[in-house]
Scaffold this motif. Structure first.
Motif, PDB file in Angstrom:
ATOM      1  N   PHE A   6       0.314  -1.220   0.315  1.00 53.96           N
ATOM      2  CA  PHE A   6       0.422   0.146   0.019  1.00 53.96           C
ATOM      3  C   PHE A   6       1.000   1.520  -0.339  1.00 53.96           C
ATOM      4  CE2 PHE A   6      -2.195   3.661   2.199  1.00 53.96           C
ATOM      5  CZ  PHE A   6      -3.344   3.344   1.597  1.00 53.96           C
ATOM      6  N   ASN A   7       1.758   1.482   0.899  1.00 54.51           N
ATOM      7  CA  ASN A   7       2.934   2.831   1.062  1.00 54.51           C
ATOM      8  C   ASN A   7       3.640   2.917  -0.965  1.00 54.51           C
ATOM      9  OD1 ASN A   7       1.856   2.946   3.773  1.00 54.51           O
ATOM     10  ND2 ASN A   7       4.171   2.074   4.540  1.00 54.51           N
ATOM     11  N   ARG A   8       3.857   1.753  -1.248  1.00 57.35           N
ATOM     12  CA  ARG A   8       4.508   1.715  -2.083  1.00 57.35           C
ATOM     13  C   ARG A   8       3.352   2.260  -3.524  1.00 57.35           C
ATOM     14  NH1 ARG A   8       6.215  -3.402  -1.858  1.00 57.35           N
ATOM     15  NH2 ARG A   8       5.213  -3.471  -3.016  1.00 57.35           N
ATOM     16  N   GLU A   9       2.117   2.151  -3.214  1.00 59.47           N
ATOM     17  CA  GLU A   9       1.095   2.126  -4.461  1.00 59.47           C
ATOM     18  C   GLU A   9       1.145   3.686  -4.433  1.00 59.47           C
ATOM     19  OE1 GLU A   9      -1.285  -0.248  -5.262  1.00 59.47           O
ATOM     20  OE2 GLU A   9      -0.656  -2.366  -4.805  1.00 59.47           O
ATOM     21  N   MET A  10       1.030   4.440  -2.400  1.00 52.97           N
ATOM     22  CA  MET A  10       0.430   5.535  -2.741  1.00 52.97           C
ATOM     23  C   MET A  10       1.938   6.221  -2.737  1.00 52.97           C
ATOM     24  SD  MET A  10      -0.454   7.093   0.919  1.00 52.97           S
ATOM     25  CE  MET A  10       1.168   5.822   2.287  1.00 52.97           C
ATOM     26  N   PHE A  11       3.354   5.821  -2.594  1.00 55.35           N
ATOM     27  CA  PHE A  11       4.367   6.481  -2.810  1.00 55.35           C
ATOM     28  C   PHE A  11       4.417   7.221  -4.316  1.00 55.35           C
ATOM     29  CE2 PHE A  11       8.615   7.640  -4.080  1.00 55.35           C
ATOM     30  CZ  PHE A  11       8.908   8.280  -3.643  1.00 55.35           C
ATOM     31  N   LEU A  12       3.994   6.374  -5.379  1.00 55.59           N
ATOM     32  CA  LEU A  12       4.767   6.808  -6.351  1.00 55.59           C
ATOM     33  C   LEU A  12       3.011   7.370  -7.594  1.00 55.59           C
ATOM     34  CD1 LEU A  12       3.982   2.795  -7.905  1.00 55.59           C
ATOM     35  CD2 LEU A  12       6.689   4.704  -8.008  1.00 55.59           C
ATOM     36  N   ILE A  13       2.044   7.581  -6.200  1.00 57.76           N
ATOM     37  CA  ILE A  13       0.748   8.779  -6.470  1.00 57.76           C
ATOM     38  C   ILE A  13       1.470   9.553  -6.129  1.00 57.76           C
ATOM     39  CG2 ILE A  13      -1.294   9.486  -6.514  1.00 57.76           C
ATOM     40  CD1 ILE A  13      -2.256   7.032  -6.041  1.00 57.76           C
ATOM     41  N   LEU A  14       2.004   9.421  -4.507  1.00 59.19           N
ATOM     42  CA  LEU A  14       2.663  11.042  -4.060  1.00 59.19           C
ATOM     43  C   LEU A  14       3.569  12.071  -4.986  1.00 59.19           C
ATOM     44  CD1 LEU A  14       2.953  13.419  -1.516  1.00 59.19           C
ATOM     45  CD2 LEU A  14       4.273  11.103  -1.063  1.00 59.19           C
ATOM     46  N   GLU A  15       4.867  10.569  -5.468  1.00 60.22           N
ATOM     47  CA  GLU A  15       5.533  11.859  -6.602  1.00 60.22           C
ATOM     48  C   GLU A  15       5.223  12.040  -7.476  1.00 60.22           C
ATOM     49  OE1 GLU A  15       9.608  11.457  -6.601  1.00 60.22           O
ATOM     50  OE2 GLU A  15       8.114  11.473  -4.605  1.00 60.22           O
ATOM     51  N   ARG A  16       4.116  12.035  -8.203  1.00 54.81           N
ATOM     52  CA  ARG A  16       3.196  12.182  -8.754  1.00 54.81           C
ATOM     53  C   ARG A  16       2.563  14.285  -8.295  1.00 54.81           C
ATOM     54  NH1 ARG A  16       1.327   9.206 -13.183  1.00 54.81           N
ATOM     55  NH2 ARG A  16       0.346  12.098 -14.414  1.00 54.81           N
ATOM     56  N   LEU A  17       2.179  14.187  -7.267  1.00 55.94           N
ATOM     57  CA  LEU A  17       1.466  15.520  -7.258  1.00 55.94           C
ATOM     58  C   LEU A  17       2.521  16.248  -6.272  1.00 55.94           C
ATOM     59  CD1 LEU A  17      -0.876  13.434  -4.113  1.00 55.94           C
ATOM     60  CD2 LEU A  17      -1.890  14.841  -6.686  1.00 55.94           C
ATOM     61  N   ARG A  18       3.919  15.561  -5.879  1.00 59.13           N
ATOM     62  CA  ARG A  18       5.049  16.646  -5.844  1.00 59.13           C
ATOM     63  C   ARG A  18       5.131  17.466  -6.356  1.00 59.13           C
ATOM     64  NH1 ARG A  18       8.387  12.202  -2.269  1.00 59.13           N
ATOM     65  NH2 ARG A  18       7.018  12.598  -0.185  1.00 59.13           N
ATOM     66  N   LYS A  19       5.447  16.759  -8.455  1.00 59.30           N
ATOM     67  CA  LYS A  19       5.542  17.569  -8.906  1.00 59.30           C
ATOM     68  C   LYS A  19       5.052  18.296  -9.912  1.00 59.30           C
ATOM     69  CE  LYS A  19       8.976  13.558 -10.281  1.00 59.30           C
ATOM     70  NZ  LYS A  19       9.183  12.464 -11.374  1.00 59.30           N
ATOM     71  N   ILE A  20       3.553  18.938  -8.843  1.00 59.01           N
ATOM     72  CA  ILE A  20       3.117  19.335  -9.720  1.00 59.01           C
ATOM     73  C   ILE A  20       3.783  21.247  -9.490  1.00 59.01           C
ATOM     74  CG2 ILE A  20       0.303  20.733  -9.647  1.00 59.01           C
ATOM     75  CD1 ILE A  20      -0.783  18.073  -8.781  1.00 59.01           C
ATOM     76  N   PRO A  21       3.874  21.800 -10.398  1.00 57.51           N
ATOM     77  CA  PRO A  21       4.374  22.891 -10.828  1.00 57.51           C
ATOM     78  C   PRO A  21       3.890  24.407  -9.789  1.00 57.51           C
ATOM     79  CG  PRO A  21       4.909  22.173 -12.532  1.00 57.51           C
ATOM     80  CD  PRO A  21       3.994  21.785 -11.844  1.00 57.51           C
ATOM     81  N   SER A  22       2.385  24.512  -9.834  1.00 58.12           N
ATOM     82  CA  SER A  22       1.507  25.268  -8.904  1.00 58.12           C
ATOM     83  C   SER A  22       1.314  24.826  -7.455  1.00 58.12           C
ATOM     84  CB  SER A  22      -0.256  25.128  -9.846  1.00 58.12           C
ATOM     85  OG  SER A  22      -0.436  23.983  -9.674  1.00 58.12           O
ATOM     86  N   VAL A  23       1.781  23.755  -7.286  1.00 60.65           N
ATOM     87  CA  VAL A  23       1.501  23.317  -5.816  1.00 60.65           C
ATOM     88  C   VAL A  23       2.756  23.147  -5.319  1.00 60.65           C
ATOM     89  CG1 VAL A  23       1.045  21.636  -4.115  1.00 60.65           C
ATOM     90  CG2 VAL A  23      -0.459  21.762  -6.017  1.00 60.65           C
ATOM     91  N   GLN A  24       3.472  23.097  -5.987  1.00 61.36           N
ATOM     92  CA  GLN A  24       5.323  23.806  -5.913  1.00 61.36           C
ATOM     93  C   GLN A  24       5.529  25.204  -5.286  1.00 61.36           C
ATOM     94  OE1 GLN A  24       7.840  22.351  -8.206  1.00 61.36           O
ATOM     95  NE2 GLN A  24       8.050  20.079  -8.158  1.00 61.36           N
ATOM     96  N   LEU A  25       4.365  26.123  -6.182  1.00 61.28           N
ATOM     97  CA  LEU A  25       4.890  27.268  -5.766  1.00 61.28           C
ATOM     98  C   LEU A  25       3.890  27.557  -4.349  1.00 61.28           C
ATOM     99  CD1 LEU A  25       6.138  30.125  -6.703  1.00 61.28           C
ATOM    100  CD2 LEU A  25       3.708  30.345  -8.539  1.00 61.28           C
ATOM    101  N   MET A  26       3.235  26.921  -4.327  1.00 63.44           N
ATOM    102  CA  MET A  26       2.223  27.613  -3.814  1.00 63.44           C
ATOM    103  C   MET A  26       2.756  26.568  -1.690  1.00 63.44           C
ATOM    104  SD  MET A  26      -1.572  26.611  -5.186  1.00 63.44           S
ATOM    105  CE  MET A  26      -2.398  27.095  -3.307  1.00 63.44           C
ATOM    106  N   GLN A  27       3.946  26.147  -2.134  1.00 63.09           N
ATOM    107  CA  GLN A  27       4.036  25.542  -0.476  1.00 63.09           C
ATOM    108  C   GLN A  27       5.489  26.388  -0.189  1.00 63.09           C
ATOM    109  OE1 GLN A  27       4.056  21.332   0.070  1.00 63.09           O
ATOM    110  NE2 GLN A  27       4.738  20.973  -2.436  1.00 63.09           N
ATOM    111  N   LEU A  28       5.532  26.630  -1.467  1.00 63.05           N
ATOM    112  CA  LEU A  28       7.076  27.145  -1.594  1.00 63.05           C
ATOM    113  C   LEU A  28       7.517  28.249   0.254  1.00 63.05           C
ATOM    114  CD1 LEU A  28       9.531  27.811  -3.484  1.00 63.05           C
ATOM    115  CD2 LEU A  28       8.828  30.236  -3.652  1.00 63.05           C
ATOM    116  N   GLN A  29       8.815  27.328   0.903  1.00 61.72           N
ATOM    117  CA  GLN A  29       9.256  27.940   2.495  1.00 61.72           C
ATOM    118  C   GLN A  29      10.579  28.093   1.825  1.00 61.72           C
ATOM    119  OE1 GLN A  29       7.389  29.003   4.475  1.00 61.72           O
ATOM    120  NE2 GLN A  29       5.196  29.101   3.255  1.00 61.72           N
ATOM    121  N   GLN A  30      11.627  28.523   2.299  1.00 57.66           N
ATOM    122  CA  GLN A  30      12.632  28.826   2.892  1.00 57.66           C
ATOM    123  C   GLN A  30      12.660  27.366   4.194  1.00 57.66           C
ATOM    124  OE1 GLN A  30      14.574  32.640   3.333  1.00 57.66           O
ATOM    125  NE2 GLN A  30      16.895  31.619   2.641  1.00 57.66           N
TER     126      GLN A  30
END
Length: 1072
Positions: A550-574
């Motif tokens: 379950f963790n392995r399959e969930m992680f594959l989708i999570l990696e896709r979510l992490r690469k969304i540029p608009s989401v990356q910008l919204m959670q931009l933190q130094q």
């Protein structure tokens, strides 16, 4: 093989027929070889099979047929060969490629120890099927013949009912008798779908490559070889320290333990390691082993007082000494001439222990390794740092905390604080899990997980979600069926999985509230699909009884979510230690993939979204406020100008923190830095560019001299106050220079002494061994891959790698296998044989007659190898850089994922399956050298006596602490309850498997992490790439380039570029 006579049939079908019929073709027409009396029914069946339709084999069947089609060949040009004999099982396997048999002996069949052939079996012990004139070459070419197997797969019987029969007069072989092939294609073979081309080296290329390595090796050995004067200096220091240790041990055993007949000369301080084996380099530390076989309690026992007593004596002698108590065995770090401050710190550390205080700072040892390769925690003990003084005999670790707080109260305390990142919150919760004697499930421990382990982990996972600071996020996670399931069956939640679930759900929430679309419709649709997959996954799946899947399959989708540029910008933190330059670059990359118009759009008096996101993510509150004021005051819409202002303020803050340290700069430099900090905080001025208005901080005449001074100073961001705490850095670590002779005193060195003697004898077998080892050690150090506590390999490991190549791979061999050539045991009592054939219950038999080995080596009768040192080094790097056929030897390169280097084994290789080293393991073991109680202060107080019996102390009483005069004086304190033995978790990894010659269950490369193995393999590939390019290009990479110096050069250039960006200057001359 050709299909020219059968153009209508694809090549695959033609080859499949040949495999299923278990016969070889004799001509291009596909006719069966044999006599006129071949079985008619057999021929008719084959013809019918070729003409009639057949059911297509499934994937498993095709994979097996593909492996059988992989026929190894020698790609090099060869001379005229004799007529080929009939293909029997023995002749095929002797010529075949690398076979991976289940039996180790079949892979490493030795040859006789004659001439230049390696393997060390007598002529009468040749493997079956090998004639007296045939030489064995390596593990693939000398594979033992496989017996004809009668097992036949069901699908083979279905498609070829006569597969187990042979036509009369034909030499055929069952497909199952072929050596099993690796799961992936072995390169250098006839069937080569990967397109690998065998590297064929031309004579002129070989000469250039060898010459390069010869030149580099000569330069390294000349500069790295230890001088005789340094050896004499170290030996003098060893003798002096041995006298101190001998006095301490003998007085303690006689006066405290009542051993009146204790012989002081039985205490020895012997040298082992590189100095003893002959592989030492300049300024190498000295490894010393304390041997006291007559002591009542072994010195390496946690209950022994000897390590602490010796530490005190060495401190009293004016040396710098510190006992490391969190290592696998007790070790005293010792230096001859400590600085005044270092000695004060060491004495303070000692006094803290005497008062019963413990220090939770990580003490470095060989078992303290880097982060786990699977991301589930690091090796080492989990302790709570004490806030108050603890009484002797009481523990302040996690055991007491569990005693004062119930598990329910501990679970209720799991709360995410304000502004705490999800990762930091997860790490804190994981520490609590370990305090409760629990652990998260991983691939290495899932097999031993019990129901109670899962229940505790489930409670922690629920507490993790309940403690989330975001109520909306908490509610969404609990609403997911994947989390709330469990009524119909078990739902084994894991802490790592729940943390990933929280992160992914937070990203989905950001997606749903985003204001900036993606850069194009295709990207928008792709990212929307990833969000939908996440929602569907958690509505249909659950942790269930297989949480890792379950963790392995969930992680594959999570990696896709992490690469969304608009989401990356919204959670931009130094990040805490991220520079302003790195933060700006990360933001710029995310914005490049978004809609430019949406990023720049803004109302009057409102900054564009791109700048808003950037400013809101700045970590430091004061800097963020100043940047916001700059944006409002100037109305700029230029992100580069905003980032430049951020960089200037961040640089000023770095200088301030460095100044607060107090001892990093001189007085003149401090004054210049203060002026420059004030200048960096000045308001930016507007400058005009061709396309838009920009802002910067140009230098004026009064600041030119200050600026020139700043260029001579180091980058403040690289200094300790502005860097994360190095978990491997010891605040009491001895400097590399300026403290005289340094050494480590080891209290359990019996096997280490045997290892050193074995390596010393190997060095005596051939004059090329020592310079080759020195070169490889220098190369590994220069490339930064020889630090075991940072996840790479120790120098000892590289020595074993070199010896493996010289013993088993070089042809003819350079070194004989000394363990195989061990002489028969002498007819002596077992106690006399201890240290000769056995040591601590281990088999330490090897040919240890060093003088005889040197004599035979001098006479040139130990080997027939005439290769130059450069040629041997070339083969060494080629062997470990790739696992295809080597270019100058009929052997394959090392298989890092499958093989185990075993110096004791004929052939030099075992498999990880043979050793059961297929996955990482975590063990708990006692903390060696745990501080015994009562403390040494109590020992001294109870030992005051006007009459002393220790005559050795009276000669120089300042060297040692005062010792008790009678055994009875310490009876009472010694009967106090001892401090509970602390346990620590030790991570044993097998990403790289390197068997110790004597401790066969010990993996010398156990400290190598995932990042470490990647770095090591990359460096071998880099070295081989440079070697192959020798003589081809005018500009040659430096094989021995120091990675640390290279990093310093890059860091310096980045600092100059930062100043150039802030002040609007052109790149400066590096010599300025």
């Amino acid at each position: 093989m050709s299909t020219a006579q059968d153009p209508g049939r694809p090549l695959e079908d033609h080859l499949r027929n040949l495999i299923l019929s278990n016969n070889e073709t004799s001509d291009v027409s596909g006719k069966l070889p044999g006599s006129a009396g071949d079985d008619l029914n057999r021929t008719e069946d084959l013809a019918a099979a070729n003409k009639g339709p057949k059911k297509r084999p499934n994937q498993a069947q095709r994979r097996q047929m593909k492996s059988q089609l992989t026929i190894p060949i020698d790609p090099r040009a060869t001379g005229q060969q004799p007529a080929r004999p009939n293909v029997t099982s023995s002749t095929f396997n002797s010529r075949g490629g690398r076979g991976y048999h289940h039996s180790a002996s079949s892979r490493h069949q030795p040859a006789g120890f004659h001439g230049g052939s390696q393997g060390h079996l007598s002529a009468g012990q040749r493997p079956q099927g090998q004639g007296p004139g045939r030489q064995q070459y390596n593990r693939g070419y000398n594979a033992a013949p496989s017996p004809t197997q009668t097992h036949q797969h069901a699908w083979e019987r279905q498609y070829n009912p006569h597969a187990g029969q042979s036509p009369q007069g034909a030499n055929t072989q069952q497909s199952d008798t072929f050596a099993p092939r690796p799961s992936r294609n072995a390169h250098g073979s006839l069937y080569n779908p990967g397109g690998y081309r065998q590297y064929v080296v031309r004579p002129e290329e070989l000469a250039a490559q060898t010459e390069l390595l010869e030149h580099l090796c000569a330069r390294v050995v000349e500069g790295a070889e230890i001088e005789h004067g340094e050896i004499v200096e170290k030996e003098t220091f060893r003798v002096y320290v041995e006298q101190i240790c001998r006095s301490v041990v003998s007085d303690y055993e006689i006066n405290v333990n009542g051993a009146s007949r204790f012989e002081p000369l039985s205490v020895q301080l012997r040298c082992f390691g590189s100095l003893a084996s002959g592989f030492a380099t300049k300024a190498a530390d000295m490894d010393l082993g304390l041997l006291s076989p007559a002591s009542a309690i072994p010195a390496d026992s946690p209950q022994s007082h000897l390590p602490r007593l010796i530490e005190k004596a060495l401190l009293n002698a004016g040396f710098g000494a510190r006992l490391l108590t969190r290592t696998r065995i007790p070790i005293i770090k010792l230096c001859e001439k400590p600085t005044e401050k270092l000695r004060e710190d060491l004495l303070h550390e000692r006094s803290k222990w005497e008062m019963g205080l413990t220090d939770d700072d990580l003490e470095q040892g060989e078992d303290e390794t880097g982060a786990d390769d699977d991301g589930n925690g690091a090796a080492g003990s989990v302790q709570s740092k004490p806030d108050t003084k603890t009484e002797p005999g009481h523990s302040s670790g996690p055991g007491n905390e569990k005693a004062t707080k119930s598990p329910q109260r501990l679970l209720a305390s799991v709360k995410q604080s304000d502004n705490q990142s999800l990762l930091a919150y997860h790490n804190n919760t994981k520490k609590l899990l370990r305090q409760l004697d629990g652990r998260d499930v991983t691939h290495s421990n899932v097999g031993v997980f019990t129901d109670s382990d899962y229940l505790l982990l489930d409670d922690i996972s629920r507490a993790f979600v309940d403690g989330l600071d975001d109520e909306a996020l908490k509610g969404r996670i609990k609403a997911h069926p994947s989390f709330s399931a469990g009524r119909q069956g078990p739902n084994y939640r894991t802490l790592h999985g729940v943390c990933n679930m929280a992160e992914g759900e937070k990203l989905v929430m950001l997606w749903e509230t985003r204001a900036i679309p993606e850069g194009d419709a295709r990207a928008e649709q792709s990212h929307l699909k990833a969000v939908q997959w996440w929602t569907e996954f958690h509505s249909k799946r659950a942790f269930g009884t297989d949480p890792l899947s379950f963790n392995r399959e969930m992680f594959l989708i999570l990696e896709r979510l992490r690469k969304i540029p608009s989401v990356q910008l919204m959670q931009l933190q130094q990040d805490q230690y991220e520079s302003a330059t790195e933060y700006h670059e990360r933001a710029r990359k995310a914005m490049m993939q978004l809609d430019a118009n949406a990023l720049a759009a803004s109302e009057a008096g409102v900054a564009p979204p791109a700048i808003q996101y950037y400013v809101s993510g700045i970590r430091d509150k004061d800097i963020r406020s100043e940047v916001e004021r700059f944006v409002l005051a100037t109305g700029t819409k230029n992100l580069r100008a905003v980032a430049r202002r951020h960089k200037s303020l961040h640089l000023a803050a770095d200088y301030v923190r460095a100044l607060e340290k107090g001892d990093l700069y001189g007085d003149d430099d401090t004054e210049a830095i203060k002026q420059y900090v004030g200048f960096l905080r000045c308001d930016f001025v507007q400058t005009s560019t061709p396309n838009e208005f920009d802002f910067g901080l140009p230098l004026h005449d009064a600041m030119i001299a200050v600026y020139d001074r700043i260029l001579q100073l180091p980058n403040p961001s690289a200094l300790a106050p502005n860097q994360p705490k190095d978990r491997y850095h010891d605040k009491l670590e001895f400097p590399q220079k300026g403290v005289g002779v340094q050494c480590d005193i080891n209290f359990s060195a019996d096997l280490a002494l045997q290892n050193s003697l074995l390596l010393r004898c190997y060095a005596a077998t051939d004059p090329r061994v020592r310079p080759m080892v020195l070169f490889v050690k220098h190369w590994a150090k220069a490339r930064g891959i020889n630090t075991p506590y940072r996840g790479t390999l120790s120098s000892y490991g590289y020595v074993l790698m070199v010896l493996h190549y010289l013993v088993n791979i070089a042809h003819p061999f350079v070194c004989p296998n000394l363990q195989v050539l061990a002489p028969p045991d002498p007819d002596l009592p077992p106690e006399v044989l201890e240290g000769i054939v056995t040591c601590k219950g281990r088999n330490v038999r090897f040919w240890r007659d060093e003088q005889e080995i040197r004599r035979l080596s001098h006479d040139g009768v130990l080997n027939n190898n005439q290769e130059s040192l450069g040629s041997l080094l070339r083969g060494f790097f080629e062997y470990f850089a790739q696992n295809n056929m080597m270019s100058t030897i009929q052997k394959r390169g090392f298989d890092w994922g499958r093989d185990v280097l075993s110096l004791r084994t004929p052939g030099g290789l075992l498999t990880k399956q043979d050793k059961d080293w297929v996955q990482a393991k975590t063990t708990r073991q006692s903390q060696a050298g745990a501080p015994p109680t009562p403390t040494d202060v109590e020992l001294l107080k109870s030992s005051q006596s006007p009459a002393g019996t220790g005559e050795s102390l009276s000669t120089n009483p300042d060297l040692l602490p005062e010792q008790p005069t009678t055994p009875n004086t310490l009876t009472k304190p010694l009967e106090k309850p001892a401090k509970p033995v602390e346990l620590k978790e030790v991570r044993h990894r097998f990403l790289f498997a390197l068997e110790d010659p004597f401790e066969h269950e010990h993996n010398v490369a156990r400290t190598v992490t995932h990042n470490g193995i990647v770095s090591i393999r990359d460096e071998f590939r880099r070295a081989w790439r440079i070697i192959k390019a020798a003589g081809k290009t005018a500009v040659q990479e430096d094989l021995l380039e120091d990675t640390k110096m290279h990093a310093e050069i890059l860091e310096r250039q980045q600092f100059v570029n930062l100043l150039t960006d802030i002040h609007g200057l052109q790149p400066l001359n590096p010599d300025r």
